[in-house]
Design a protein around this motif. Structure first.
Motif, PDB file in Angstrom:
ATOM      1  N   SER A  97      11.810  18.978 -24.564  1.00  0.00           N
ATOM      2  CA  SER A  97      12.378  19.375 -25.862  1.00  0.00           C
ATOM      3  C   SER A  97      11.666  20.867 -25.981  1.00  0.00           C
ATOM      4  O   SER A  97      10.751  21.414 -25.956  1.00  0.00           O
ATOM      5  CB  SER A  97      11.813  18.666 -26.939  1.00  0.00           C
ATOM      6  OG  SER A  97      12.001  19.140 -28.290  1.00  0.00           O
ATOM      7  N   TYR A 101       7.286  18.928 -30.676  1.00  0.00           N
ATOM      8  CA  TYR A 101       7.099  17.462 -30.595  1.00  0.00           C
ATOM      9  C   TYR A 101       5.749  17.077 -30.800  1.00  0.00           C
ATOM     10  O   TYR A 101       4.830  17.305 -30.154  1.00  0.00           O
ATOM     11  CB  TYR A 101       7.537  17.277 -29.106  1.00  0.00           C
ATOM     12  CG  TYR A 101       7.825  15.823 -29.048  1.00  0.00           C
ATOM     13  CD1 TYR A 101       7.206  14.577 -29.227  1.00  0.00           C
ATOM     14  CD2 TYR A 101       9.386  15.637 -28.430  1.00  0.00           C
ATOM     15  CE1 TYR A 101       7.859  13.308 -29.132  1.00  0.00           C
ATOM     16  CE2 TYR A 101       9.860  14.429 -28.164  1.00  0.00           C
ATOM     17  CZ  TYR A 101       9.238  13.377 -28.647  1.00  0.00           C
ATOM     18  OH  TYR A 101       9.668  12.134 -28.268  1.00  0.00           O
ATOM     19  N   ARG A 430      17.601  19.302 -29.846  1.00  0.00           N
ATOM     20  CA  ARG A 430      16.454  19.863 -29.208  1.00  0.00           C
ATOM     21  C   ARG A 430      16.388  21.307 -29.371  1.00  0.00           C
ATOM     22  O   ARG A 430      16.638  22.252 -28.415  1.00  0.00           O
ATOM     23  CB  ARG A 430      16.439  19.471 -27.602  1.00  0.00           C
ATOM     24  CG  ARG A 430      16.461  18.130 -27.267  1.00  0.00           C
ATOM     25  CD  ARG A 430      15.056  17.533 -27.474  1.00  0.00           C
ATOM     26  NE  ARG A 430      15.510  16.196 -26.827  1.00  0.00           N
ATOM     27  CZ  ARG A 430      14.276  15.272 -27.076  1.00  0.00           C
ATOM     28  NH1 ARG A 430      13.118  15.475 -27.279  1.00  0.00           N
ATOM     29  NH2 ARG A 430      14.439  14.045 -26.423  1.00  0.00           N
ATOM     30  N   TRP A 436      10.324  17.187 -33.754  1.00  0.00           N
ATOM     31  CA  TRP A 436      10.111  15.943 -33.188  1.00  0.00           C
ATOM     32  C   TRP A 436       8.711  15.212 -33.382  1.00  0.00           C
ATOM     33  O   TRP A 436       7.831  15.751 -33.066  1.00  0.00           O
ATOM     34  CB  TRP A 436      10.715  15.792 -31.818  1.00  0.00           C
ATOM     35  CG  TRP A 436      12.334  15.906 -31.595  1.00  0.00           C
ATOM     36  CD1 TRP A 436      12.716  16.956 -32.095  1.00  0.00           C
ATOM     37  CD2 TRP A 436      13.132  15.145 -31.018  1.00  0.00           C
ATOM     38  NE1 TRP A 436      14.265  17.057 -31.626  1.00  0.00           N
ATOM     39  CE2 TRP A 436      14.148  15.595 -30.878  1.00  0.00           C
ATOM     40  CE3 TRP A 436      13.041  13.677 -30.478  1.00  0.00           C
ATOM     41  CZ2 TRP A 436      15.466  14.905 -30.285  1.00  0.00           C
ATOM     42  CZ3 TRP A 436      14.055  13.218 -29.853  1.00  0.00           C
ATOM     43  CH2 TRP A 436      15.495  13.950 -29.848  1.00  0.00           C
ATOM     44  N   GLU A 459      16.138   7.786 -28.108  1.00  0.00           N
ATOM     45  CA  GLU A 459      16.562   9.053 -27.498  1.00  0.00           C
ATOM     46  C   GLU A 459      18.159   8.630 -27.239  1.00  0.00           C
ATOM     47  O   GLU A 459      18.693   9.641 -26.478  1.00  0.00           O
ATOM     48  CB  GLU A 459      15.846   9.498 -26.357  1.00  0.00           C
ATOM     49  CG  GLU A 459      14.405   9.786 -26.830  1.00  0.00           C
ATOM     50  CD  GLU A 459      13.765  10.698 -25.658  1.00  0.00           C
ATOM     51  OE1 GLU A 459      14.362  11.350 -25.010  1.00  0.00           O
ATOM     52  OE2 GLU A 459      12.637  10.508 -25.403  1.00  0.00           O
TER      53      GLU A 459
END
Length: 552
Positions: A97, A101, A430, A436, A459
């Motif tokens: 990503s 995250y 992404r 995330w 996902e």
């Protein structure tokens, strides 16, 4: 009210403390369901199968890689992602990503970097932890209890070893139920090497148990994309062992071998494929004249499509959603994209719990079925701003786009029940402006700049096998069908099957179903000679023509 005595208080405290702790062969098969002492000559199995290939229209959305793709060398670690993406979009589109995250990544040693040995001294496997084998064995034993039909087939056929000499390389979900199938194939004489078709569906303890028992397994839960292709490659490419049969779920192993090991692929005696995605790929190869081995389309067998796809998903969709989100369905607005067998099962389960269910469809017949079943058929854009849950069940790509995800309301849940992980455009999420946040295993909150959150499960991969479990009994039906297909292709005389895609005959579907009726103490009515003559049927089946649709 009087106060409790000292002894009573002590007793309450103590309690609180504790709380905290062939036709003739096919006829013989049918006879077996009546007589448990019947013996089976597996060598005659081939005569029960039809040698007429079945073709289906190819969906244009599924694209094959051009033959110009470079496969002359296995990619370096840095270059593997781009190559593997171009090879297959169906199971592994997992990207590092670029977005923020917030969960901490797993810093445990990768199984690829460990040296593990089972009690027999073999190291020809790669699993999370071989020491979990005993726990995995108990899981397999539990599954065997609800897969009595497959165990029955194992007991009847193992003395004849119909798969002696078969070297089967498999790529499926590695669960306790699949382990029962794998060990049945071994009992029937096959050697097996196995890998996972989904990076989240492997039960680590089961993979360990299989490895301890001599099956070379290369899989663990939470593989990276790089790991996924490494495992497939190690299943195929090993010194002194060349596969001659393929059991695939999704077509990734078949496609990898076809592209990277064409000489090995040409020596394969048969392919058995159980998913919509994989079957599309086989028909594409066949239409292009590039399928150089016979293949069996198990996905469109009645015992797979009507049971695994419909009944399995009807029960497991709720399990996966409840475990991951604790959502209450009463009054929730849900969109199910696709009203095939999987979509029908999902809709039935959601409707039963009081959800308001919408359906999206491209097929007017499936759309009409949805309407007749009481569901409103809509375009996704018509309801995108108001729905609480979106479930994709199409096998297509970009069914839910970034633009639609942008318009969903705060707290919406998005998940996929198809094999392919391309149905939700996860790659578009992404990006640096989105954050995330991993809140549970396989549960991500994707956070927009204005604070809106969309809950993404697994996902975008297969929800039920990634986030929960599936009913063992239904998988017994599919596994028995797969085992018979492998036996047939392996034992078929040369020339019976051309380089094409075939369906199991109705007689074999009926045999698989009959094996499972004993679980319910069901007793079928037998036709009289007069009745059989009147209907133009053999008393022992098949009882329906190949075009019969069964329950819609």
């Amino acid at each position: 009210m009087s106060e409790p005595s000292g002894e009573a208080k002590l007793e309450v405290k103590q309690a609180s403390k504790e709380v905290k702790e062939s036709e003739n062969v096919a006829e013989k098969y049918s006879a077996m369901t009546v007589s448990k002492n019947s013996e089976m000559n597996m060598g005659e199995l081939s005569s029960a199968f039809s040698a007429v290939p079945t073709h289906k229209p190819v969906k244009k959305q599924i694209q094959f890689v051009e033959d110009k793709q470079e496969f002359s060398r296995f990619p370096t670690k840095a270059g593997r992602r781009s190559l593997s993406r171009s090879i297959s979009q169906s199971s592994t589109d997992s990207y590092s990503s670029a977005a923020s995250y917030t969960d901490s990544s797993d810093d445990e040693t990768s199984p690829r970097d460990k040296t593990q040995v089972n009690t027999k001294g073999s190291s020809d496997f790669c699993v999370k932890n071989i020491k979990q084998a005993e726990f995995g064995r108990r899981e397999i034993e539990i599954a065997e209890q609800d897969m009595s039909a497959l165990i029955s087939l194992r007991k009847r056929a193992q003395s004849e070893k119909p798969l002696a000499g078969a070297k089967i390389v498999g790529c499926t979900h590695i669960t306790a139920q699949t382990a029962v199938l794998i060990e049945t194939l071994v009992a029937l004489g096959a050697q097996c090497r196995w890998t996972a078709c989904n990076i989240y569906s492997t039960q680590n303890e089961v993979a360990a148990a299989l490895s301890e028992n001599g099956v070379s397994v290369f899989a663990w839960k939470g593989e990276s994309e790089d790991d996924f292709w490494w495992c497939i490659d190690h299943c195929i490419n090993t010194e002194g062992w060349q596969p001659n049969m393929i059991l695939d779920d999704g077509g990734d192993l078949t496609h990898w071998m076809y592209k990277k090991y064409p000489n090995v692929f040409k020596k394969i005696r048969g392919i058995v494929e159980e998913s919509v995605t994989g079957v599309h790929r086989l028909y594409q190869l066949s239409k292009a004249g590039k399928l150089c081995v016979p293949a069996m389309n198990v996905n469109d067998s009645v015992t797979k499509q009507k049971f695994d796809n419909l009944y399995c998903c009807r029960e497991s969709i709720l399990d996966g959603l409840k475990r991951t989100t604790d959502v209450m369905f009463g009054g929730k607005q849900v969109v199910v994209c696709g009203y095939g067998e999987v979509g029908k099962g999902c809709c039935a389960a959601l409707k039963a719990l009081g959800a308001i269910v919408y359906v999206t469809e491209i097929d007017p017949i499936c759309g009409l079925q949805a309407c007749m079943d009481g569901f409103r058929v809509v375009k996704l854009n018509e309801v995108i701003r108001q729905v609480d849950v979106i479930i994709t069940c199409t096998g297509n790509k970009n069914v839910v786009t970034r633009d639609q995800l942008d318009r969903m309301k705060n707290g919406s849940i998005v998940c996929n029940m198809g094999h392919s992980n391309t149905e939700i455009d996860v790659a578009s999420l992404r990006t640096p402006e989105l954050t995330w946040e991993r809140v549970r295993s396989q549960v991500d909150h994707v956070i927009w700049p204005d604070g809106k959150r969309v809950i993404l499960l697994a996902e975008g991969r297969l929800l039920n096998l990634s986030c929960s479990t599936v009913p063992t009994f239904v998988l017994s039906i599919t596994a028995t069908t797969q085992a018979l297909a492998l036996i047939e292709l392996y034992n078929a005389p040369e020339g019976r099957y051309k380089q094409d895609v075939y369906l199991l005959p109705k007689k074999m579907d009926e045999y698989v179903a009959s094996l499972h009726l004993a679980t319910f103490e069901a007793h079928l009515t037998e036709l009289t000679d007069e009745q059989a003559k009147y209907l133009g049927l053999n008393k022992n089946g098949p009882f329906k023509p190949n075009y019969y649709r069964y329950k819609v």
